[in-house]
Design an enzyme around this catalytic site. Structure first.
Site, PDB file in Angstrom:
ATOM      1  N   GLU A   1       2.450  -8.653  14.409  1.00  0.00           N
ATOM      2  CA  GLU A   1       1.667  -8.900  15.617  1.00  0.00           C
ATOM      3  C   GLU A   1       1.887 -10.349  16.075  1.00  0.00           C
ATOM      4  OE1 GLU A   1      -2.246  -7.497  14.999  1.00  0.00           O
ATOM      5  OE2 GLU A   1      -2.826  -7.814  17.089  1.00  0.00           O
TER       6      GLU A   1
ATOM      7  N   ARG B   1       0.817  -1.220   0.000  1.00  0.00           N
ATOM      8  CA  ARG B   1       0.000   0.000   0.000  1.00  0.00           C
ATOM      9  C   ARG B   1       0.847   1.266   0.000  1.00  0.00           C
ATOM     10  NH1 ARG B   1      -3.648  -1.226   4.878  1.00  0.00           N
ATOM     11  NH2 ARG B   1      -2.757  -3.312   5.008  1.00  0.00           N
TER      12      ARG B   1
END
Ligand SMILES: O=P(O)(O)OC[C@H]1O[C@H](OP(=O)(O)OP(=O)(O)O)[C@H](O)[C@@H]1O
Ligand SMILES: Nc1ncnc2[nH]cnc12
Length: 180
Positions: free
Chosen positions: A100, A63
């Protein structure tokens, strides 16, 4: 200016529980579908850095490419791709970073940055700051410096802004969202 920021923020759709339960996904595809919002985003970032002595712009896969490339075109600067492993064809250096859950790597062409380069890192979103920190390490290992990093969206609760400041980089962000 505020009207443009309002347009940008209202163009970003929020999708609860994507990609997993408890995450609110801040979706920039709804922004890029609105030409006025996409153009304002690119121009606001470009104008903020026009006079900062930037020599190269990095966009991070995937992105970050969407916003980094047009800013590089507006400013007439080289655009450098930082990619996920195995995607760049020439000699690369790699940097691990924490996700994460688990670990991933980012890569840059070894000849993309030279001693003395003043690099601006651009990404769509700043969350934990792991991605941008990996970019900073890649640039530093090649002899360049990152003094600036720009994001369309910041999620300040996830700590990325504080992490960047500790690294001596002041984050530039257009819109903030609270909640993951
Ligand atoms: O601040 P961080 O905690 O590192 O998170 C932010 C990064 O996460 C997303 O990318 P992702 O790795 O999901 O890849 P994508 O752009 O290909 O969707 C986003 O585009 C940022 O690059
Ligand atoms: N909440 C979120 N929305 C969109 N992209 C993300 N990348 C990391 N966290 C995100």
């Amino acid at each position: 200016m505020n009207k443009q920021l309002d347009l940008i923020k209202s163009s970003i759709k929020s999708i609860p529980n994507y990609p997993k339960q408890g995450i609110i996904f801040r979706d920039i595809t709804s922004l890029t579908e609105i030409p006025e919002a996409f153009t304002a985003t690119v121009n606001l970032i470009a104008e903020a850095f026009r006079h900062k002595g930037i020599t190269k712009i990095i966009g991070t896969e995937s992105r970050g490419f969407i916003f980094g490339a047009p800013v590089a075109v507006v400013l007439g600067l080289p655009f450098i791709l930082v990619r996920k492993p195995g995607k760049l064809p020439r000699e690369v250096i790699s940097q691990s970073y924490q996700l994460e859950y688990g670990e991933d790597k980012l890569e840059i062409h070894a000849d993309a940055i030279q001693q003395g380069d003043n690099v601006l890192v651009i990404d769509d979103l700043l969350a934990t700051g792991g991605t941008v920190e990996a970019c900073i390490k890649l640039v530093n290992r090649l002899g360049g410096e990152v003094k600036h990093a720009a994001f369309v969206i910041s999620l300040p609760e996830l700590g990325g802004e504080a992490r960047l400041r500790k690294l001596g980089v002041e984050p530039f962000t257009l819109v903030d969202f609270s909640g993951h």
